[in-house]
Write an enzyme that holds these catalytic residues in place. Structure first.
Site, PDB file in Angstrom:
ATOM      1  N   CYS A  80      -0.055   2.627  -4.434  1.00  0.00           N
ATOM      2  CA  CYS A  80      -0.882   3.799  -4.689  1.00  0.00           C
ATOM      3  C   CYS A  80      -0.117   5.091  -4.397  1.00  0.00           C
ATOM      4  O   CYS A  80       0.750   5.134  -3.532  1.00  0.00           O
ATOM      5  CB  CYS A  80      -2.119   3.775  -3.803  1.00  0.00           C
ATOM      6  N   HIS A 102       0.827  -1.201   0.000  1.00  0.00           N
ATOM      7  CA  HIS A 102       0.000   0.000   0.000  1.00  0.00           C
ATOM      8  C   HIS A 102       0.866   1.257   0.000  1.00  0.00           C
ATOM      9  O   HIS A 102       1.944   1.296   0.600  1.00  0.00           O
ATOM     10  CB  HIS A 102      -0.907   0.039   1.236  1.00  0.00           C
TER      11      HIS A 102
END
Length: 278
Positions: A197, A141
């Site tokens: 991301c 992430h």
């Protein structure tokens, strides 16, 4: 579809965008750099100018895969990403296993905590010398936090999210710049693939090329402060951003040149706005 000898940065970005489009994603691959480069230059992890010596230099890597097992926002493919990249580095790029550090939350490797990630990057910087080749891969992430020093055009710092982020916090792009990019010895070729991301600019590099069809060369981030001495004496830094195209672009037949960077390069690659961590 691209040959081993003539694949360029633009070729790689376009190939990544094709993969993303086929999967239904709208992310646009980016290339970022500490210096202005010709995006038509050949794409290579190891310099082709002879600066890397098999006898005197070393290829090192830090590979990080975080699935956040048992946590909110759990992922499923990050460990496989690391395994694919490790195989590519070994079979295609000639990296030796003893020079590859792997952090994964799989119970078999050292866990990718904030401290472990930072320590691995610092060790990489300390060991690397002129002529060496370095590769960093992060699959997990990524996030954003309000900018705390006014250097971000959008008002947010991009971040990496370690497995223990709830207790130890996230790793800001400013920290990565100071820990990994700025102190790296001049003449080191470092390639960073950041598959997460919000990380098209997670290394905070001053030049950028976006493969959206509007640009033909790199453009400068006017907010980058070149007067603070941060960029003096360091090698060229590059970065690629694309998304879930990582594995597909990294796993064609060995004769394909699928990932790399120019001399003294740091390359950065990023993912989509797909994850929610809270």
């Amino acid at each position: 579809e691209y040959g081993h000898d003539d694949i360029s940065w633009v070729d790689v970005l376009r190939q990544m965008r094709d993969v993303l489009n086929e999967k239904g994603f709208e992310q646009i691959p980016q290339l970022t750099s500490s210096r202005m480069i010709d995006v038509q230059d050949r794409f290579a992890i190891t310099p082709v100018d002879g600066s890397f010596s098999q006898k005197n230099n070393t290829k090192r890597a830090v590979l990080i895969g975080i699935n956040y097992t048992g946590q909110k926002g759990e992922l499923s493919g990050c460990h496989n990403d690391v395994k694919n990249v490790a195989r590519y580095l070994s079979e295609v790029q000639g990296f030796k296993k003893e020079n590859v550090t792997i952090l994964m939350d799989d119970g078999n490797h050292k866990p990718p905590t904030k401290t472990a990630i930072i320590s691995a990057y610092k060790k990489l910087v300390k060991e690397s010398k002129k002529g060496d080749v370095v590769f960093c891969h992060y699959s997990g992430h990524g996030g954003r936090l309000p900018d705390d020093n006014g250097d971000e055009e959008d008002g947010y710092d991009e971040t990496l999210i370690p497995v223990d982020f709830e207790k130890r916090g996230q790793i800001r792009d400013d920290d990565l710049l100071k820990i990994l990019v700025s102190p790296m010895s001049e003449g080191v070729t470092m390639t960073c693939l950041m598959d997460c991301c919000h990380s098209g600019t997670v290394l905070d590099l001053p030049y950028r090329f976006t493969s959206d069809g509007d640009l033909e060369e790199m453009e400068m981030n006017e907010r980058c402060n070149f007067k603070d001495g941060l960029w003096s004496g360091m090698g060229l830094a590059l970065g690629m951003a694309a998304g879930s195209a990582v594995v597909d672009v990294l796993t064609p037949p060995p004769e394909m040149m699928i990932l790399g960077g120019g001399p003294n390069a740091i390359h950065e690659y990023s993912d989509s706005d797909c994850c929610v961590i809270s």
